[in-house]
Design a protein around this motif. Structure first.
Motif, short mmCIF file in Angstrom:
data_model
loop_
_atom_site.label_atom_id
_atom_site.label_comp_id
_atom_site.label_asym_id
_atom_site.label_seq_id
_atom_site.Cartn_x
_atom_site.Cartn_y
_atom_site.Cartn_z
N MET A 39 -22.40 -4.69 87.10
CA MET A 39 -23.17 -3.45 87.07
C MET A 39 -22.43 -2.36 86.29
N VAL A 40 -21.13 -2.26 86.48
CA VAL A 40 -20.36 -1.25 85.75
C VAL A 40 -20.35 -1.57 84.25
N GLU A 41 -20.28 -2.86 83.92
CA GLU A 41 -20.36 -3.26 82.51
C GLU A 41 -21.62 -2.70 81.86
N ARG A 42 -22.74 -2.88 82.55
CA ARG A 42 -24.01 -2.43 81.98
C ARG A 42 -24.08 -0.90 81.94
N ALA A 43 -23.43 -0.22 82.89
CA ALA A 43 -23.39 1.24 82.84
C ALA A 43 -22.63 1.71 81.61
N CYS A 44 -21.53 1.03 81.30
CA CYS A 44 -20.77 1.36 80.10
C CYS A 44 -21.59 1.04 78.85
N ASP A 45 -22.30 -0.09 78.86
CA ASP A 45 -23.16 -0.44 77.73
C ASP A 45 -24.20 0.64 77.48
N LEU A 46 -24.77 1.18 78.57
CA LEU A 46 -25.77 2.24 78.42
C LEU A 46 -25.15 3.47 77.77
N GLY A 47 -23.94 3.83 78.19
CA GLY A 47 -23.27 4.96 77.58
C GLY A 47 -23.01 4.75 76.10
N VAL A 48 -22.56 3.55 75.73
CA VAL A 48 -22.29 3.26 74.33
C VAL A 48 -23.58 3.27 73.52
N ALA A 72 -30.42 -0.65 65.68
CA ALA A 72 -30.72 -2.01 66.14
C ALA A 72 -29.67 -2.46 67.14
N ARG A 73 -28.42 -2.12 66.88
CA ARG A 73 -27.35 -2.46 67.82
C ARG A 73 -27.51 -1.68 69.12
N ALA A 74 -27.88 -0.42 69.01
CA ALA A 74 -28.10 0.37 70.22
C ALA A 74 -29.19 -0.25 71.07
N GLU A 75 -30.25 -0.74 70.43
CA GLU A 75 -31.36 -1.33 71.18
C GLU A 75 -30.90 -2.56 71.95
N ILE A 76 -30.02 -3.35 71.37
CA ILE A 76 -29.48 -4.52 72.08
C ILE A 76 -28.76 -4.08 73.35
N LEU A 77 -27.96 -3.02 73.24
CA LEU A 77 -27.22 -2.53 74.39
C LEU A 77 -28.15 -1.91 75.43
N TYR A 78 -29.20 -1.22 74.98
CA TYR A 78 -30.18 -0.68 75.94
C TYR A 78 -30.80 -1.81 76.75
N ARG A 79 -31.14 -2.90 76.08
CA ARG A 79 -31.78 -4.01 76.78
C ARG A 79 -30.82 -4.69 77.75
N LYS A 80 -29.55 -4.73 77.40
CA LYS A 80 -28.56 -5.23 78.36
C LYS A 80 -28.50 -4.34 79.59
N ALA A 81 -28.50 -3.03 79.35
CA ALA A 81 -28.44 -2.09 80.47
C ALA A 81 -29.66 -2.21 81.38
N ASP A 82 -30.82 -2.54 80.80
CA ASP A 82 -32.04 -2.68 81.60
C ASP A 82 -31.85 -3.67 82.74
N GLN A 83 -31.07 -4.70 82.49
CA GLN A 83 -30.86 -5.73 83.50
C GLN A 83 -30.20 -5.16 84.75
N ALA A 84 -29.33 -4.17 84.56
CA ALA A 84 -28.66 -3.54 85.69
C ALA A 84 -29.50 -2.41 86.29
N ILE A 85 -30.17 -1.64 85.43
CA ILE A 85 -30.99 -0.53 85.95
C ILE A 85 -32.02 -1.05 86.94
N ALA A 86 -32.60 -2.21 86.62
CA ALA A 86 -33.62 -2.79 87.50
C ALA A 86 -33.07 -3.16 88.87
N ARG A 87 -31.75 -3.27 88.99
CA ARG A 87 -31.11 -3.66 90.25
C ARG A 87 -30.49 -2.48 91.00
N LEU A 88 -30.65 -1.27 90.46
CA LEU A 88 -30.11 -0.09 91.13
C LEU A 88 -30.91 0.23 92.39
#
Length: 366
Positions: A170-179, A235-251
């Protein structure tokens, strides 16, 4: 501030754990000073913060107060390196239980212990400031993301700690969202940064296009080739946003709408840039109030969906320094309280991310 009329819906309130310190450094006067710093420095953030429960509200004031002083110190012409060294010394005192006799220092000393926010988060942020002061060059996308990890991934890690989210995935995805948000900021500000003599697009990409980056910096102008580079970054940002979505859905349900909203609002900036032909040199992307309201509604709808089943995959895990710092640090004493409403959480976190991004942009130009 994006204003939503909060509805007191008892069935949206859940039991959540909020840390409380065993002893306090800050006095009521110190906390009032930090509160006044927000009142004069960011009216919208102060208005939104009033929706917070008292403990979390005071924590937000302390974080704002110290970050505001940090930005002000680094922004002073000349002596930025000395200012950063001074800030590091102050952080050492805060984490060593010896805060300086300044209201933001004493308040932050309480907050970092209460919420278990490790010093590594602030160290990473200050390292990002150091890279700006040194005029660091970014040759590859990986190097740009390393910068984003420091100035924005650290904010994601901090938010994870405040929300009590500490599992590595979850913290990984939080960092991904920030990046992802930082990459969006860079794409939006290509022209503004260039006119300040700064370049955050990977220089290797310029070479691939047959453009000398230093010559372009001397006379920044929009060309189709520059548009392609901006598109690649988004395009790279969009990839990271989609990774973050996986964690946001579990908050937890009470914070999920807020983080979805922050994610959608930032990603929308990229869509506006695209609608401008990826030209962020001659114009600056912005989102209308009506569109923001629509996106908040979309965030509420996404947050209402059931959390996905299965375990969230870990990528680097604790090999990623910010992830390790959060996962291995625990808050002081936990106290169970009733949560505020989903709408309250939503207003605050949207404004918090907006204000942190605005301060980050100011610091980067220093």
């Amino acid at each position: 501030m994006l204003s939503l009329a909060p509805e007191r819906l008892a069935d949206t309130m859940e039991e959540r754990a909020t840390p409380r310190p065993a002893a306090l450094f800050a006095s009521p006067t110190d906390r009032a000073i930090c509160r006044d710093m927000i009142k004069t420095g960011s009216h919208s953030f102060y208005s939104a913060s009033l929706l917070l429960p008292e403990a979390l509200r005071e924590g937000a004031y302390a974080l704002y107060g110290f970050c505001r002083l940090s930005d002000d110190a680094v922004d002073v012409d000349g002596g930025q390196s000395q200012a950063i060294a001074r800030l590091r010394s102050r952080l050492d005192g805060i984490y060593g239980g010896r805060p300086e006799p300044e209201a933001p220092d004493r308040c932050l000393a309480d907050v970092v212990r209460t919420y278990g926010i490790p010093q590594a988060v602030f160290d990473a942020l200050l390292e990002g400031f150091e890279w700006d002061v040194a005029g660091r060059r970014y040759e590859t996308l990986a190097e740009v993301e390393a910068y984003g990890e420091r100035v924005a991934g650290s904010v994601g890690a901090m938010m994870a700690a405040l929300m009590g989210v500490r599992t590595p995935a979850m913290v990984e995805r939080a960092c991904d969202l920030g990046v992802a948000m930082q990459l969006t900021n860079i794409a939006r500000d290509v022209g503004e940064d260039a006119r300040q003599g700064r370049l955050y697009l990977p220089r290797m990409w310029f070479d691939e296009m047959g453009i000398d980056p230093d010559s372009w910096l001397a006379n920044p102008c929009f060309t189709p080739e520059i548009g392609v580079l901006t598109e690649r970054l988004l395009a790279r940002a969009e990839i990271l946003y989609r990774k973050a979505d996986q964690a946001i859905a579990r908050l937890p349900a009470t914070v999920r709408p807020a983080i979805y909203a922050a994610r959608l609002l930032y990603a929308e900036i990229g869509k506006v840039i695209k609608s401008h032909g990826h030209d962020s040199i001659t114009r600056r992307a912005s989102t209308t109030a009506a569109r923001k309201a629509w996106l908040v509604g979309a965030a509420m709808q996404k947050a209402a969906r059931p959390a996905p089943k299965g375990v969230l995959a870990i990528e680097q895990g604790v090999e990623r320094p910010l992830v390790a710092a959060i996962a291995r640090t625990q808050p002081a004493v936990l106290h169970t309280r009733r949560s505020q409403t989903v709408q309250d959480d939503l207003n605050w976190v949207i404004d918090l991310f907006s204000d942190l991004e605005r301060r980050d942009r100011t610091g980067r130009r220093g």
